[in-house]
Design an enzyme around this catalytic site. Structure first.
Site, PDB file in Angstrom:
ATOM      1  N   HIS A 121       6.228  -5.609   0.370  1.00 28.99           N
ATOM      2  CA  HIS A 121       6.332  -6.090  -0.955  1.00 28.99           C
ATOM      3  C   HIS A 121       7.910  -6.166  -1.314  1.00 28.99           C
ATOM      4  CE1 HIS A 121       6.201  -6.126  -5.177  1.00 28.99           C
ATOM      5  NE2 HIS A 121       4.826  -6.454  -5.162  1.00 28.99           N
ATOM      6  N   ASP A 198       5.152   3.382   0.883  1.00 25.66           N
ATOM      7  CA  ASP A 198       4.691   2.566  -0.259  1.00 25.66           C
ATOM      8  C   ASP A 198       3.193   2.467  -0.181  1.00 25.66           C
ATOM      9  OD1 ASP A 198       3.709   0.479  -2.036  1.00 25.66           O
ATOM     10  OD2 ASP A 198       4.874  -0.968  -1.414  1.00 25.66           O
ATOM     11  N   GLN A 201      -0.936   0.137  -2.542  1.00 25.95           N
ATOM     12  CA  GLN A 201      -2.289  -0.523  -2.132  1.00 25.95           C
ATOM     13  C   GLN A 201      -3.293   0.761  -1.541  1.00 25.95           C
ATOM     14  OE1 GLN A 201      -3.269  -3.199  -3.288  1.00 25.95           O
ATOM     15  NE2 GLN A 201      -1.460  -4.144  -3.977  1.00 25.95           N
ATOM     16  N   LYS A 224      -3.083   0.052 -10.426  1.00 31.58           N
ATOM     17  CA  LYS A 224      -3.641  -0.491  -9.435  1.00 31.58           C
ATOM     18  C   LYS A 224      -4.858   0.315  -9.291  1.00 31.58           C
ATOM     19  CE  LYS A 224       0.092  -2.872  -7.234  1.00 31.58           C
ATOM     20  NZ  LYS A 224      -0.109  -4.322  -7.742  1.00 31.58           N
ATOM     21  N   CYS A 364       4.938 -11.494  -4.163  1.00 32.65           N
ATOM     22  CA  CYS A 364       6.115 -10.689  -3.971  1.00 32.65           C
ATOM     23  C   CYS A 364       6.429 -10.305  -2.330  1.00 32.65           C
ATOM     24  CB  CYS A 364       6.007  -9.595  -4.888  1.00 32.65           C
ATOM     25  SG  CYS A 364       6.051  -9.872  -6.497  1.00 32.65           S
TER      26      CYS A 364
END
Length: 409
Positions: A121, A198, A201, A224, A364
């Site tokens: 991302h 990261d 997700q 999220k 993104c």
């Protein structure tokens, strides 16, 4: 999982859009919020709205208890060793920027290496680009396989003794690829590098254990994972955070302020300058309660089932290109796709007319779009409140989209 009962907790799903029952398939962008989260935020503002840490009055104490109680919930949620390792931020982007700005500037110099992948991302690319420009470090990319996965052999070849930071997403927001973070972390550590993850997700969809992963930093966002917008978390090992300088300065994060010099509070507060995101943290705590009541293992298994069902049904649509791993067991609960000769924005527009919300664009992830040799894609992403019926409606909408544009052209 009783999905019908779960859906009752999400009032936004009980509506019509453009004359059709809403089918929300954009949770990778932001998830919907259950009543318990909405009420927790409402209760704070209606019942004990006050600043934290500073006051000794009753409302201030209740607010502080709520805010710090949420930090403890986060600690348990990711199995951090201490609440001192849990920093509240505005989201994943702010968290990664904090690592780049504080740890990166202090520890990188010309010729050092930063390693990421093509699937990242933008929030896990641009901070490292800027850091490389400032320090003279070299930004390197682990190559992708044809199916959008990475191999540990390629990681080993890319990470060298000059590598100081490896930063990789745990789950791709475009491909659905689930990366072997624990194994990559070991490779990074063997070369003396720190591992930044990261987890935007990943944290909403699977059980996270940062001590088992052994990563040095882990970032994720509340919005999220059925929590509010504007709140996120940076986990960092205490040995790193203690040596790092804050990146924002002002009230709340200070210990003593003199005319020429100031000192900082201890962890975690030295990284939380100004009035913190109190309502957001309380809402995030409520979101964690909601997810843990259902069970992250149950959520992950259910989403794998949905992804497998979606792949099977969507592969039956003629002219469909699906990106990412072909094996449902290797991917998270999302499917990114294109329809031949139809722009993704047109796909999303026609689906929206049917009440179906999907994402279209570069997500993104422009370097990944270039690698895929496309300008944009459409994406359907699933969460604990989605059903196989939602996917059936999506597939019917895709067939209708193909027919519509076949008639037009």
């Amino acid at each position: 999982m009783d999905v019908k009962e779960i859906r009752k907790h999400f009032p936004i799903l009980d509506q019509e859009v453009n004359g059709h029952p809403l089918v929300y398939l954009d949770s990778a962008a932001t998830s919907q919020k259950p009543i318990s989260v909405i009420e927790a935020i409402n209760d704070y503002y209606r019942g004990y709205n006050s600043n934290v840490h500073r006051g000794v009055h009753t409302l201030g104490t209740r607010a502080t208890d709520g805010y710090e109680g949420a930090r403890e919930k986060v600690r348990k949620f990711i199995n951090a060793a201490s609440t001192q390792e849990v920093i509240f931020t505005r989201g994943t982007t702010t968290a990664i920027n904090t690592v780049a700005s504080s740890y990166g500037r202090a520890n990188l110099s010309e010729g050092d290496e930063i390693v990421i992948t093509h699937m990242e991302h933008h929030s896990n690319i641009i901070p490292w680009q800027q850091l490389a420009k400032e320090t003279g470090a070299v930004l390197k990319y682990v190559p992708l396989q044809e199916d959008g996965t990475i191999t540990l052999e390629d990681v080993k070849e890319t990470v060298t003794s000059q590598t100081k930071i490896v930063s990789i997403m745990m789950v791709s927001n475009v491909l659905g690829t689930m990366n072997p973070i624990k194994e990559i972390t070991k490779i990074a550590h063997d070369q003396g590098a720190v591992m930044v993850v990261d987890g935007a997700q990943a944290a909403p969809h699977m059980k996270i254990d940062v001590q088992d992963l052994d990563c040095d930093f882990f970032a994720f966002s509340g919005h999220k994972m059925v929590g509010p917008t504007g709140i996120g978390v940076l986990y960092g090992k205490k040995k790193h955070l203690n040596k790092m300088e804050p990146v924002e300065f002002g009230g709340e994060m200070i210990d003593f302020v003199g005319l020429q010099e100031s000192t900082w509070k201890e962890l975690p507060w030295k990284f939380e300058g100004g009035t913190p995101i109190i309502a957001g943290a309380i809402g995030l705590g409520a979101a964690i309660d909601f997810l843990e009541d259902i069970g992250l293992g149950n959520i992950e298994a259910y989403e794998h089932k949905l992804a497998a069902y979606a792949l099977d049904k969507m592969n039956q649509v003629e002219g469909m290109t699906i990106f990412g791993p072909k094996d449902p067991g290797q991917r998270a609960g999302l499917v990114t796709f294109n329809i031949d000769d139809v722009h993704p924005h047109d796909v999303a527009t026609v689906l929206d007319a049917e009440g179906i919300a999907v994402r279209a664009g570069h997500h993104c992830a422009q370097p990944l779009m270039k690698w895929l040799n496309v300008s944009a894609t459409a994406r359907a992403s699933f969460y604990l409140y989605n059903t196989e019926e939602d996917i059936d409606k999506l597939v019917a909408g895709l067939v209708k989209t193909k027919e519509f544009f076949s008639d037009v052209f």
